[in-house]
Motif scaffolding. Structure first.
Motif, PDB file in Angstrom:
ATOM      1  N   GLY A   5       3.741   3.240   6.535  1.00  0.00           N
ATOM      2  CA  GLY A   5       4.746   2.465   5.813  1.00  0.00           C
ATOM      3  C   GLY A   5       4.175   1.387   4.927  1.00  0.00           C
ATOM      4  N   ARG A   6       2.862   1.228   4.934  1.00  0.00           N
ATOM      5  CA  ARG A   6       2.250   0.204   4.075  1.00  0.00           C
ATOM      6  C   ARG A   6       1.623   0.857   2.846  1.00  0.00           C
ATOM      7  NH1 ARG A   6       1.641  -4.949   6.182  1.00  0.00           N
ATOM      8  NH2 ARG A   6      -0.561  -5.334   5.717  1.00  0.00           N
ATOM      9  N   THR A   7       1.496   0.072   1.782  1.00  0.00           N
ATOM     10  CA  THR A   7       0.973   0.576   0.510  1.00  0.00           C
ATOM     11  C   THR A   7      -0.441   0.066   0.305  1.00  0.00           C
ATOM     12  OG1 THR A   7       3.180   0.611  -0.448  1.00  0.00           O
ATOM     13  CG2 THR A   7       1.329   0.617  -1.988  1.00  0.00           C
ATOM     14  N   ALA A   8      -1.348   1.003   0.007  1.00  0.00           N
ATOM     15  CA  ALA A   8      -2.767   0.646  -0.166  1.00  0.00           C
ATOM     16  C   ALA A   8      -3.278   1.141  -1.504  1.00  0.00           C
ATOM     17  CB  ALA A   8      -3.586   1.268   0.958  1.00  0.00           C
ATOM     18  N   LEU A   9      -4.061   0.307  -2.160  1.00  0.00           N
ATOM     19  CA  LEU A   9      -4.835   0.741  -3.328  1.00  0.00           C
ATOM     20  C   LEU A   9      -6.276   0.950  -2.872  1.00  0.00           C
ATOM     21  CD1 LEU A   9      -5.509   1.127  -6.377  1.00  0.00           C
ATOM     22  CD2 LEU A   9      -5.804  -1.369  -6.494  1.00  0.00           C
ATOM     23  N   VAL A  10      -6.814   2.138  -3.158  1.00  0.00           N
ATOM     24  CA  VAL A  10      -8.227   2.424  -2.865  1.00  0.00           C
ATOM     25  C   VAL A  10      -8.914   2.710  -4.190  1.00  0.00           C
ATOM     26  CG1 VAL A  10      -9.855   3.881  -1.603  1.00  0.00           C
ATOM     27  CG2 VAL A  10      -7.579   3.434  -0.638  1.00  0.00           C
ATOM     28  N   PRO A  76       5.017  -3.722  -6.196  1.00  0.00           N
ATOM     29  CA  PRO A  76       5.272  -5.164  -6.277  1.00  0.00           C
ATOM     30  C   PRO A  76       4.793  -5.899  -5.025  1.00  0.00           C
ATOM     31  CG  PRO A  76       7.221  -3.900  -6.901  1.00  0.00           C
ATOM     32  CD  PRO A  76       6.235  -2.920  -6.364  1.00  0.00           C
ATOM     33  N   GLU A  77       4.716  -5.147  -3.908  1.00  0.00           N
ATOM     34  CA  GLU A  77       4.108  -5.698  -2.689  1.00  0.00           C
ATOM     35  C   GLU A  77       2.940  -4.788  -2.320  1.00  0.00           C
ATOM     36  OE1 GLU A  77       7.151  -6.014   0.292  1.00  0.00           O
ATOM     37  OE2 GLU A  77       8.483  -7.079  -1.089  1.00  0.00           O
ATOM     38  N   ALA A 126       3.311  -9.250  -0.251  1.00  0.00           N
ATOM     39  CA  ALA A 126       3.317  -8.340   0.906  1.00  0.00           C
ATOM     40  C   ALA A 126       3.356  -9.153   2.190  1.00  0.00           C
ATOM     41  CB  ALA A 126       2.068  -7.465   0.878  1.00  0.00           C
ATOM     42  N   ASP A 127       3.719  -8.456   3.259  1.00  0.00           N
ATOM     43  CA  ASP A 127       3.725  -9.107   4.562  1.00  0.00           C
ATOM     44  C   ASP A 127       2.329  -8.952   5.168  1.00  0.00           C
ATOM     45  OD1 ASP A 127       4.378 -10.188   6.971  1.00  0.00           O
ATOM     46  OD2 ASP A 127       5.293  -8.347   7.755  1.00  0.00           O
ATOM     47  N   ASP A 173      -2.386 -17.757   3.430  1.00  0.00           N
ATOM     48  CA  ASP A 173      -1.409 -16.743   3.030  1.00  0.00           C
ATOM     49  C   ASP A 173      -1.303 -15.621   4.066  1.00  0.00           C
ATOM     50  OD1 ASP A 173      -0.684 -17.626   0.260  1.00  0.00           O
ATOM     51  OD2 ASP A 173      -2.824 -17.395  -0.049  1.00  0.00           O
ATOM     52  N   GLY A 174      -2.084 -15.714   5.125  1.00  0.00           N
ATOM     53  CA  GLY A 174      -2.071 -14.643   6.130  1.00  0.00           C
ATOM     54  C   GLY A 174      -2.793 -13.392   5.671  1.00  0.00           C
ATOM     55  N   ILE A 175      -3.596 -13.523   4.612  1.00  0.00           N
ATOM     56  CA  ILE A 175      -4.336 -12.369   4.077  1.00  0.00           C
ATOM     57  C   ILE A 175      -5.738 -12.365   4.691  1.00  0.00           C
ATOM     58  CG2 ILE A 175      -5.268 -11.300   1.983  1.00  0.00           C
ATOM     59  CD1 ILE A 175      -2.966 -12.646   0.419  1.00  0.00           C
TER      60      ILE A 175
END
Ligand SMILES: NC(=O)c1ccc[n+]([C@@H]2O[C@H](COP(=O)([O-])OP(=O)(O)OC[C@H]3O[C@@H](n4cnc5c(N)ncnc54)[C@H](OP(=O)(O)O)[C@@H]3O)[C@@H](O)[C@H]2O)c1
Length: 229
Positions: A5-10, A76-77, A126-127, A173-175
């Motif tokens: 369910g999460r979006t990743a750029l590789v 966008p997230e 993003a969360d 930011d929790g990143i």
């Protein structure tokens, strides 16, 4: 945390370790944006994992801006950003070429920094985003500075510094921002004698992309274990 369910750029999914990371994320239900230098390679990589393509040369500012703009539209997230694309150039202090220094710094250092900067709004939206930099123990002060391949070693040491600094800056930011050594991997870069498969290398990328909230940040990893800088 799950990649599901999460979006990743590789980045760098045309060949080598990148497609294996994309596959590992997609197999766990992640939505993967597959970057490659050319449109054809990006499309092919995305088709293989049911993802979305984005193309651009990470060796120059225009290419980085192009990639970031397309990713911002698609996501966008942005939950996960994996800086995998990289180049290896050899030569020591006697004979390292200026062009080789330039390309190693452009692709291995400036691109991860520039792409991260450009995508900060999407990462912050993003969360609890995760940033993973595929670095190398050839840029490790604790044992990696044995000489040779100077352009590559100093660029990987520099990107390690980026990881440590940025982890501190983005902690609020929790990143989480971490670097990994993938092992000596059987790719065009690692060569046929290498001992690790791209699929084995991808396990650490998945591990770092799914670290729990409050998990380690600003660290260096190999085989899902922390190693010294
Ligand atoms: N293999 C190893 O043993 C090993 C060990 C330690 C660390 N690493 C690191 O692991 C990462 C992946 O390495 P690999 O072994 O998979 O290497 P690889 O097989 O040579 O693949 C490199 C990837 O980076 C992309 N790339 C290079 N320059 C680019 C540019 N200017 N713009 C966009 N994309 C570009 C390539 O795209 P093109 O196909 O268009 O060239 C390709 O997708 C690198 O960061 C490398 O430093 C590898």
């Amino acid at each position: 945390m799950q990649i599901n369910g999460r979006t990743a750029l590789v980045t760098g999914t045309s060949r080598g370790i990148g497609p294996a990371i994309a596959r590992a994320f997609a197999d766990q239900g992640g939505r993967v944006i597959c970057h490659a230098r050319t449109e054809d390679d990006a499309r092919r990589a995305a088709e293989e994992v049911g993802g979305e393509p984005v193309a651009g040369d990470l060796g120059d500012a225009a290419g980085i801006a192009e990639v970031a703009a397309r990713v911002a539209t698609l996501a966008p997230e942005l939950d996960v950003l994996v800086h995998n694309a990289g180049v290896l150039r050899r030569g020591g202090v006697d004979d390292a070429l200026r062009d080789d220094l330039d390309v190693c710094f452009a692709v291995n250092v400036v691109a991860p920094i520039g792409l991260t900067q450009a995508l900060l709004p999407q990462l912050r939206a993003a969360d609890a985003a995760r940033i993973v930099v595929v670095s190398s123990t050839m840029g490790q002060f604790a044992g990696g500075m044995t000489g040779g391949s100077l352009p590559y070693r100093v660029s990987k040491a520099a990107v390690n510094a980026f990881v440590a600094c940025t982890a501190t800056e983005l902690a609020g930011d929790g990143i989480l921002v971490n670097a990994m050594h993938p092992g000596w991997v059987k790719t065009a870069m690692g060569g046929p004698a290498a001992t690790v498969t791209p699929e084995e290398a991808a396990v650490t990328a998945l591990y770092l992309a799914t670290l729990p909230d409050g998990g380690p940040t600003g660290r260096f990893w190999r085989g899902c274990l922390e190693i010294p800088w």
